[in-house]
Every structure is written in structure tokens, then in C-alpha cells.
Design an enzyme around this catalytic site. Structure first.
Site, PDB file in Angstrom:
ATOM      1  CG  ASP A   1      55.787  43.906  21.442  1.00 54.61           C
ATOM      2  OD1 ASP A   1      57.128  43.468  21.701  1.00 54.61           O
ATOM      3  OD2 ASP A   1      55.562  45.015  21.493  1.00 54.61           O
TER       4      ASP A   1
ATOM      5  CE  LYS B   1      67.802  55.441  27.766  1.00 59.13           C
ATOM      6  NZ  LYS B   1      68.105  56.521  26.790  1.00 59.13           N
TER       7      LYS B   1
ATOM      8  CG  ASP C   1      56.360  45.127  17.294  1.00 61.07           C
ATOM      9  OD1 ASP C   1      56.952  44.054  17.914  1.00 61.07           O
ATOM     10  OD2 ASP C   1      55.812  46.113  18.267  1.00 61.07           O
TER      11      ASP C   1
ATOM     12  CG  ASP D   1      53.320  49.023  20.920  1.00 62.62           C
ATOM     13  OD1 ASP D   1      54.500  48.185  20.742  1.00 62.62           O
ATOM     14  OD2 ASP D   1      53.212  49.443  22.054  1.00 62.62           O
TER      15      ASP D   1
END
Length: 1079
Positions: free
Chosen positions: A406, A550, A777, A773
Site C-alpha cells: 500500500d 469531498k 487493505d 494499514d
């Protein structure tokens, strides 16, 4: 956030079934079985409805039947537990309730009897028990009226071996458990609560009944909670309890009378995988559902690690061979020698001599070295703050061929900061805003900052910890992901006097009444706010109700109709404007910045009712996600970790391909990949380039296991987006995995990350590791051969991973790979060292005695003593060997095809080193006999002739010759092992460059082991008690010196082999293959 206890105990109950981080393994469903059993018991109680006085609370099911908190209205929940929805518990109440119990689940009872049996009878000990029993029988009753004290001495020695080895295994297991438990305590397990009207982060173990706990995406539920507030999209992962991977939606109302099935309870050790919620603690510690299941379980099934399976495979081979030869020797004696050569051996002597078949083939040093190596690994991992759920993780990392990493928080620092702000017609740096626009008297501030500030601050799921409110904005603790945290800090600090821009004023003016948190599928966050105390319908032109959004620009641009200029006016979002903003996004992305679009639209015309349900609101908001106004863009920078480029370079030199798998924009991902060394090629192919090249045709007839890049082709780089992945066919995946060494996967969803891992594992015999993390994931972490989570990551990621880097140090992966390879490397060296002398050269005297009628050249006592002292002491020194210089430049070991032992290994043992050792040792036996006037044929094929009067010697003289010859054979093996050990330490490097006394390959345990084994030999030969019981005796001085020449000869031959390998690698391919595959 979880309690550390629940995490540890769940792992204990599952008994290490998650050895590859792929979920609960078959046979390890203890928790799920107990959970389902309890649920059925509760269901039958609900249907039967017994009277209250009939309810028994002695068993866990009865206690769970009485849970009724899920059936109470929310307000009654607060009343029952004497808590407040806004103030939470007061300090006095917390103090009173904390005295009763801690939020810690008691560990299940350990089955020490089972462990003890494994220590005493496990490994090679069962062979030692067989040897002990038959030796005792040879003393009494088979020893006759005058049994030999020698036999009893050997039996006592074997029993001592069993006791010492069992004690050692127990001590190593205890020490390793202490190390692993101490590492687990390093994980910070906190819970976010409301106490005294303030949000606080406290240790989860300090939770009490009645606490108000707030949870967000990625958190582990720290205690049993009754949900009292939820977002419309809140989802839980109950797979630890139910074994089912489906996400469970949360509700405020009961969906079942069964407390284990209703959805308005959040149970300990489950996870929030989406949305946010608030709950009231109604059970802690052993009173939770998980606590009661643990109390019911308390059992675990032991599963072998990868290394243990290899050792067990080797043990079966050696044990079968040893038992077979032992039985064969006894059969030969009973069927042939006893009849054809009466008086050659008594039954007692035949048994004791045949014991050599058992003791010779048992490499007692091997189990000790396995245990010791894992202990050393655990210590080193502990020093690097690495939590390994199962020590097999380390060995598996040594096989890793692909690392899917990642980006955010793994390759990068994870501490984002806003760098740039842009409107359609203006661009500002954050430092410029702080230094120029925030100054009193400045009138140049663009009016659009008002709208941008509103979206940035109100459409944000991150929250400041009230306990740090007195600190500066940069120093305050924030609960939330890195992106929201960066925007939150920026918005909090943004103060423009000329626009009357103030965060406290903004927060006081609006109430948030609905929110859809960010998720990796939508890639946006939505918040609906209403002006404080505003009526539902407002007559003025200034809207009172807003939709604030957003998220990813490429997603939100499609939903925008207008765009805001710097002066606050709006203009249609034309193709020309869209192109200019895309260009800006690409420029920022190519600099490694993450770009967010901030949008809004008024909702006054919808007349949203205040009592509208959450589900109706969610449906309404999704339908109104159109006609947005693009307020501005925010550029966020998350710099790479300073240690990552060197770590990536080292990993790649080790033959491991490093892929980046991220949800970021393509150009941002490629820019970061270049900065950390994942991408080194100037040209980066796209899906169109790959398909145009026709490379997929190359793999039409290639086996899946062979689909990997060729070293001759060099490095090739590729970037694929989530949209590209959706279109990939099997032939495309063959080309991706088989042709490219540098790959970036951008804008991926969790499902796509999972597909990447599975497709990579299915080709090239790859061992795939995944780092991450975040919540997103977790699926990939579970599916990988090994998942690696960051200590600062989400609880979901930590649960899914096999290894956790507590200090977020990416370089720890390099250490783990090296140590995984080192463990396997050193174990091979140990076996190569042990087998030639410890089995081969010890078995030859037994063979000559049984089949060739020669006196035993090495007594049973000296055989056992050599195995348990010399072999063990010397082999331990190999476990302290440092990695060879080329260890991290070798290709990864293929875990599916490369075994600890193979035919090359046995050829190395029996046709190379062993073929030098036993003839040398046997020649010393014959040399001594020659000095006594006994030629070759006077010693061999003698059988029952070896008795008083043979060649003019008395039986006492002949017995003395045998005793001295046996000690000579023993001493020869002891000192020849010096050469074997020095030769085994390295595969290619000469001893001159890798001596154990100084330099980079220094290992002082080697000379210490040599001195120790020499002292053992002296004690054996000169110890009065040993001489009396085991017939050992001093030997002539020349026989102390000649073995050193043999050792030097073995070392010289191996040095010649190494020289050929280094000088003529092509010509010496056979030697190289033997060396590499056997070691």
C-alpha cells in the site's frame, strides 16, 4: 479499539490456525462453533419462554439468555446504566465501577499435560525411549546372572538425554512464549469514550459498564455495546465470531429477540468496517460474549509451521531408516549370526550393539537447533518491535517473491499536510495563505475561501482529542484517517479577518444532520448540514441547508455543473474549464500530491423534514448527488518515509518484485513509486501499450508456475488503474504477472486489491506478501501468503495481518526476509554438518559388526555421547552464523518445490563429506590394530574367533585393543568435525575471507564449541568413573594429532570446490547445484 486481551485470547483459542493470514483455517473454528451453539441455546430459550425462576445462570448460555438490553428503547438504555448521551459517565461513577472488574478476558487454561507429553516423547525422543527400553531389557533380564554394568550405564545415559532434551524444549517454549507475549503488550489498545462531557482516548482495559464509546471505520469493538447512535452506512465484521465474511449492518432497533443475532449490539472483538457509531457498554471482560466463549472453549489444536513440517518430514525419513536398520540388525543376529557363529554375540550384546542404528541416525542437535533458531528469531524480532502472530511468518517471508505494498502510511509517512489550494482562476500555497491573507488589514483574500473553508471543516470525519485542546493545532491528537486529518488541521488554522473567516463561528452556525463517510468504492464523503435553529423552509436567498462533498476529482467532476471562481461567483463547468482543472490535477499529482475536490450544493428546495429516517435520508442524498458546484481543489502532500527507498532497493536485489497497490490517482501513485524506487524505468507502459505489444501470446502454452519475468529481458514498468483491472482477462493477467517487474496499481477498490493478490499467487509459484494499514487493505492482507500491517494502522488491518510492524518501520520487512532466509539456510547447514559423522560414520561400525563380523569400532556409549554432546555443541554454533554476503542477492526459495532435504542433500552427505569421513576414521581403527600385530583380515570377517588365544592374545588383551580402538575412532570423528564445521559455514566464500575469529563473519561460538568438544573427549577418555563403567581408555599421542590432518584435508577439498564454483561457475554447475540445493 480492542483490548489486547481479546486479541491475544482469540489467537490462542484459534491455536495458530491463521498461519497464512487467510482467515480461520479448517479445523480451527472453535470460537465460531461455540458462538453458533450459544445462539441456538438462546433461540430455544426464546421459543420455550421458561419462567424467570427456572432460568439457571451457571452456564454461559443461560447468562446470555437474560440479556435484554437490545430490546430497550435508546432512552431507557441511558437510564438503566445511569449515563448521559452528551456527558457520559462522571469521574466518581467511573471510579466506583472500575473497582469491580477490568475489561480483560481471562486466558483459557493451558493443557500442560499435553505439552509435557510433547516435550518428553516428541521429535526424536521417541527413538531414545525405544533405545532406553531395549537397553534396560539387555541388562535385565537378558543380561543373565552377571549383567554388564556397561548396559545399565548406557540406559542411564539415554534417560539423561531424554530428561535434558525435554527440559530444554520446555525452557525454549516458555522463553519464546514470554517474548511473544511481551511484544503483544506493545500494541496500543485504546477506546474513544465520552466522560465528563469530553471525548477522551483511554486504555480499553479501563472501560466500565455505562461508558459511552464512539467508533469509526477500522476500529475494533472494545466491549459489548448497545448501539445508540449510528451512521446510515455503519457495517460490522463479525467473522471472528460467526466465520461469515458478510458485513453486518448496524441498527438502533432490535432485529431479533436473540442477543447474539440482533444487529443493534456491537460485540467485543468485531470490527467497524464502514461508517460510524456510538454505543453504551453493557458488558466487559469475562462477561462479554467473547469472554464466555473463551471460557467454554479453552482448547486449541496445534498446527505445524512451515519449518516444523520440513523437520517432521525429515524426522519421518530418518526415524523409519533408523528403526528399519535396528530391526534388520536384530533379525540378522537372530536368524544367522546366533546360529552360524555361536558365541559371537549374546542377546544382550546384540541389542546394545544394534542400538547404534538408533543413536547413529538420530541428529539430536537438529531439534535443539530448530528450537534455538526460532528463539533467536523471536529475540531479534522483539528488538525490532515486530509482532509475529506465528513464527512461520518469518520463514514464509524468506520465500517471498512479490511484495504488494500500500502507499499511504506504508511507503509514505502517513502524516499528510495541505500544500496548495486552487480555484478555477487562482492558485495559492498554504504558506502564502498563512503569511499574507491571514494578516489583519489584508483585503485581497478571495471570497471563495469562505465556501472552501465550509466544505473542508464540516465535511470531515476527523476529530480533535479534547484532552489536547490546549495545544497548538499541529500538536493536537486527531482521531481519523490521514487525509481528513490534514484537511482538518488546515481548516482549523484557516483564519482570514477580511472575510470574517473563523472556525469556531462556522461550527457554531451549522448542525450536521447526516453523513456518508468516505469509502473506497465511492471515493467521496458527503455531509448534510443545516444552519443552527433555522426553520425547515427559509425565505431569504442565503441557503440554510447544504450538501457538502469531498473526494476524488475524477469521480466528482462528473457530478459537477458549476465551478466557483476566486471571487465567490460561479460559472458553468465547461469542457475548457474541465481541461484546465484536469491539467492542474495532473501537475500536482505528478509532484506526488494527493488531490481532493471540494464541492457543495444547497438543499433548501428539498424541504427535508427533521424527523426523516436515516435510510430515507441516505436514499435522498444519493439521488441528489448531481448538479454540484466545484468550490476548489486541495493538494495534499504525504512524503515518502526516508528509509523506504533503501529498503525497496534491498528487497529488489533479493529477487523480490515490489508492486504498489493504492487507491490514489494514477499520476500521484507513479510519482511516489519513482521517489521510492518501485518504478525505475523512464517508459511506463499502460494497458493499451501492453495489449498492443502482443506479449500475452508468449504465455499461451506456458505453465502457470513458469509465468515470471526472465532475467534476460530486463526491467519493465506498468501502471494500471482500477478501471483497467475490471477489463483484464486471464491472458492479460498472464502478461502482467509474467512480463513486468515494476507495477503500480492505482485507483483500486478492495475487491480489485484482492484480485491482484489472487492473480499474482496463481502464477509463477509466487509467494505473495501484502503490506497495508487501512480497512481497505484487510481483504488483500487475508488472501496473501503473508500480510504485514503497520502498527499505526487500523485494527481491522492488524487482525487480518500475520505480522505487525509496531514502529511502522518498513525496513523491518528487509530484516524479516533476511532472517527467514537465514533460518532456512542455517538449518540446512546444521543437517549437512550432523549427518556425515553423526549418522553415516557412526552407522558404519554397526554395519561392519553385524554383517562383516568385526568387533564394534565405536561403542554404544561413545555413539550416544557423540550425538548428545559433540554434535549438539558444534551445531548450535551454526545457528549463530551471520547471513552470507549473497543471502539477499539470491533468488527467493520456491516454498512449493524447494525442500529442506532432497536428493542433492543426501548426495552431499553420503557421497561427498561422508565418503571422506568414515574411511578416515576406520583407517585409524585398522592402523591401531596393525600396530598391535593384527592385519586387515585379522580384524574383519572374524566373527566368533575373537576370543582368548586368537593370534596369541588373551581375551583381556583383545578387549583392551577394542576399547582403545573405539576411543581412537571416537577422537578421530571429534576432530574431523572441525573441518566439516568450517567447510559448512559458507557455500562459496573461502575460510580466509570468513574466518570465525575476526571480520564480518566473526562467530566466537565456533571456537568455543571446538574447545568444549575437545574437553568432552578428554573427560570421556580420562575420567576414572567413565573408564570403569564404559571401558573408555587413554589413546596413544599420535592418534590425537592425525585427525587434525584429516580435518584439514576435508576443509581443503571443500575449499577447492568453492574455488571451482567461484572461478568456473559454468563448468562447475554440478558442484554449484549440489552446494546450493543441498545447503
Amino acid at each position: 479499539m480492542p483490548s489486547s486481551a481479546s486479541h491475544q485470547i482469540a489467537d490462542e483459542v484459534l491455536s495458530k490456525t491463521n498461519t497464512r493470514a487467510v482467515g480461520v483455517a479448517p479445523g480451527g473454528h472453535e470460537i465460531q462453533i461455540q458462538y453458533r451453539t450459544l445462539s441456538l441455546h438462546v433461540d430455544s430459550y426464546v421459543e420455550g419462554k421458561p419462567k424467570p425462576d427456572q432460568v439457571q445462570t451457571a452456564d454461559p448460555a443461560s447468562a446470555l439468555r437474560q440479556i435484554d438490553v437490545h430490546q430497550l428503547p435508546v432512552q431507557e438504555v441511558y437510564t438503566r446504566f445511569s449515563t448521559s448521551p452528551t456527558l457520559g459517565l462522571e469521574s466518581d461513577a467511573v471510579d466506583r465501577r472500575s473497582k469491580s472488574a477490568k475489561n480483560v478476558i481471562s486466558s483459557p487454561p493451558t493443557q500442560y499435560w499435553r505439552k509435557g507429553l510433547n516435550y518428553v516423547f516428541g521429535g526424536f525422543n521417541f527413538l531414545m525411549w525405544i533405545a532406553f527400553i531395549v537397553t534396560v531389557l539387555s541388562y535385565e533380564p537378558l543380561g543373565g546372572s552377571n549383567p554388564a554394568a556397561f548396559n545399565l550405564g548406557v540406559a542411564v545415559l539415554l534417560l539423561l538425554v531424554i530428561i535434558i532434551s525435554s527440559t530444554f524444549y520446555a525452557l525454549v517454549d516458555w522463553h519464546a512464549s514470554r517474548i511473544m507475549n511481551s511484544i503483544k503488550t506493545l500494541i496500543a489498545e485504546d477506546a474513544s469514550v465520552i466522560r465528563n462531557g469530553q471525548h477522551q482516548a483511554i486504555p480499553a482495559r479501563d472501560l466500565v459498564v455505562g461508558d459511552i464509546v464512539t467508533l469509526s471505520m477500522g476500529d475494533r469493538v472494545p466491549a459489548d455495546l448497545r448501539l445508540v447512535q449510528i451512521s446510515s452506512d455503519v457495517r460490522f465484521d463479525r467473522s471472528l465470531l460467526t466465520g461469515e465474511s458478510d458485513m453486518i449492518p448496524g441498527t438502533l432497533d432490535a432485529t431479533s429477540h436473540n442477543a447474539l443475532e440482533t444487529r443493534n449490539l456491537a460485540l467485543t472483538s468485531t470490527f467497524v468496517v464502514q461508517g460510524t457509531c456510538t454505543g453504551v457498554v453493557f458488558a466487559i471482560g469475562d462477561k462479554t460474549v467473547m469472554g464466555r466463549i473463551v471460557a467454554m472453549s479453552g482448547k486449541g489444536k496445534l498446527e505445524l509451521t512451515t519449518v516444523q513440517r520440513e523437520i517432521w518430514f525429515f524426522t519421518k525419513i530418518i526415524s523409519t531408516l533408523a528403526l528399519g536398520l535396528f530391526c534388520l540388525a536384530l533379525i540378522v543376529w537372530a536368524a544367522w549370526l546366533r546360529k552360524s557363529f555361536p558365541g559371537f554375540e549374546t542377546a544382550s550384546a546384540a541389542i546394545v550393539n544394534s542400538i547404534g542404528c538408533l543413536t547413529a541416525f538420530v541428529p539430536q542437535g537438529l531439534p535443539v537447533c530448530v528450537a534455538l533458531s526460532l528463539t533467536i528469531v523471536a529475540k531479534r524480532m522483539a528488538k525490532r518491535n515486530v509482532l509475529v502472530k506465528n513464527l512461520a511468518t518469518i520463514e514464509t517471508l524468506g520465500c517471498m517473491s512479490v511484495l504488494c505494498s500500500d502507499k499511504t502510511g506504508t511507503l509514505t509517512v502517513g502524516k499528510m499536510s495541505v500544500q496548495n489550494i486552487a480555484f478555477v482562476d487562482a492558485e495559492f500555497g498554504v504558506q502564502d495563505i498563512k503569511g499574507r491573507l491571514s494578516v489583519e488589514g489584508n483585503t485581497e483574500a478571495p471570497a471563495a475561501f469562505t465556501g472552501l473553508h465550509m466544505v473542508a471543516r464540516l465535511c470531515n470525519s476527523a476529530k480533535f482529542d479534547s484532552a489536547t485542546a490546549h495545544l497548538s493545532v499541529e500538536e493536537r491528537q486527531v482521531k481519523g484517517d490521514a487525509t481528513d486529518t490534514a484537511v482538518l488541521r488546515f481548516a482549523e488554522e484557516l483564519s482570514i479577518p477580511s472575510l470574517a473567516l473563523s472556525t469556531p463561528a462556522l461550527l457554531g452556525a451549522y448542525d450536521k444532520f447526516f453523513e456518508i463517510p468516505f469509502n473506497s468504492k465511492n471515493k467521496w464523503m458527503l455531509t448534510a448540514v443545516r444552519r443552527h435553529d433555522a426553520p425547515v423552509v427559509h425565505a431569504t436567498s442565503e441557503p440554510d441547508t447544504w450538501m457538502l462533498v469531498k473526494g476524488a476529482p475524477d469521480i466528482l467532476f462528473r457530478k459537477c455543473m458549476d465551478v466557483m471562481k476566486a471571487d465567490g461567483t460561479t460559472t458553468p463547468f465547461t469542457p475548457a474549464i474541465r481541461s484546465s482543472i484536469y491539467a492542474l490535477q495532473e501537475r500536482w499529482s505528478s509532484e506526488g500530491q494527493r488531490v481532493l475536490a471540494l464541492c457543495r450544493r444547497p438543499l433548501d428546495e428539498l424541504n427535508i423534514e427533521r424527523d426523516m429516517s436515516a435510510n430515507d435520508l441516505e436514499e435522498l442524498m444519493h439521488s441528489q448527488m448531481r448538479g454540484l458546484t466545484l468550490v476548489g481543489l486541495v493538494g495534499i502532500r504525504d512524503p515518502p518515509r526516508p528509509d523506504v527507498p533503501d529498503a525497496v532497493s534491498t528487497i529488489r536485489r533479493a529477487g523480490v518484485r515490489v508492486f504498489m497497490v493504492t487507491g490514489d490517482f494514477k499520476l500521484t501513485a507513479v510519482a511516489i513509486a519513482r521517489q521510492v524506487g518501485i518504478i525505475t524505468q523512464e517508459k511506463v507502459d499502460t494497458l493499451e501499450d501492453m495489449r498492443a505489444s502482443g506479449v500475452s501470446k508468449r504465455y499461451l502454452t506456458v505453465k502457470a508456475s513458469l509465468m515470471k519475468p526472465s532475467e534476460d529481458d530486463g526491467d519493465r514498468a506498468l501502471v494500471l488503474t482500477g478501471d483497467d483491472i475490471e477489463t483484464l482477462e486471464e491472458a492479460d493477467w498472464n502478461a502482467v504477472v509474467g512480463n513486468y517487474t515494476e507495477i503500480v496499481f492505482a485507483r483500486t477498490t478492495p475487491e480489485q486489491k484482492l484480485k491482484i493478490v489472487e492473480s499474482t499467487k496463481a502464477r509463477g509459484d509466487n509467494t505473495v506478501a501484502v503490506t497495508g494499514d487501512g480497512v481497505n487493505d484487510a481483504p488483500a492482507l487475508k488472501a496473501a501468503d503473508i500480510g504485514v500491517a503497520m502498527g499505526a494502522g487500523s485494527d481491522v488491518a492488524k487482525e487480518a495481518a500475520s505480522m505487525i510492524l509496531l514502529n511502522n518501520d518498513f525496513t523491518s520487512i528487509v530484516v524479516a526476509i533476511e532472517m527467514g532466509r537465514l533460518v532456512f539456510d542455517n538449518l540446512k547447514k546444521v543437517i549437512i554438518y550432523l549427518m556425515p559423522a553423526g549418522s553415516y560414520s557412526e552407522f558404519v561400525p554397526v554395519f561392519c559388526n553385524t554383517f562383516l563380523g568385526m568387533q564394534l569400532a565405536l561403542s554404544s556409549y561413545l555413539q550416544v555421547c557423540f550425538c548428545i554432546t559433540n554434535d549438539v555443541i558444534m551445531s548450535i554454533s551454526l545457528m549463530y552464523e551471520k547471513p552470507e554476503a549473497d543471502l539477499m542477492r539470491r533468488k527467493p526459495r520456491n516454498a512449493r518445490t524447494d525442500r529442506l532435504t532432497n536428493w542433492q542433500f543426501f548426495a552431499q552427505v553420503y557421497l561427498f563429506i561422508g565418503l571422506m569421513m568414515w574411511p578416515c576414521a576406520m583407517s585409524m581403527w585398522f592402523l591401531f590394530m596393525k600396530q598391535q600385530g593384527l592385519g586387515f583380515y585379522d580384524v574383519i570377517l572374524v566373527y566368533n574367533k575373537w576370543t582368548g588365544g586368537f593370534k596369541g592374545y588373551t581375551i583381556d588383551q583383545l578387549t583392551d585393543f577394542v576399547n582403545v580402538g573405539q576411543c581412537i575412532y571416537y577422537v578421530t570423528l571429534v576432530f574431523m568435525q572441525y573441518g566439516a564445521l568450517l567447510a559448512t559455514r559458507n557455500r562459496r566464500v573461502s575460510l580466509l575471507q570468513s574466518n570465525p575469529l575476526w571480520g564480518p563473519r566473526r562467530n566466537l561460538v565456533v571456537p568455543l564449541g571446538m574447545v568444549a568438544t575437545a574437553l568432552v573427549a578428554v573427560v570421556n577418555l580420562y575420567g576414572p568413573g567413565l573408564q570403569k563403567v564404559f571401558d573408555t581408555t587413554p589413546i596413544p599421542g599420535m592418534f590425537w594429532g592425525i585427525p587434525f590432518a584429516f580435518a584439514l584435508g576435508i576443509l581443503a577439498v571443500d575449499e577447492l570446490r568453492k574455488l571451482l564454483v567461484r572461478t568456473y561457475p559454468d563448468v562447475s554447475a554440478i558442484a554449484l547445484r549440489f552446494c546450493e540445493r543441498s545447503r
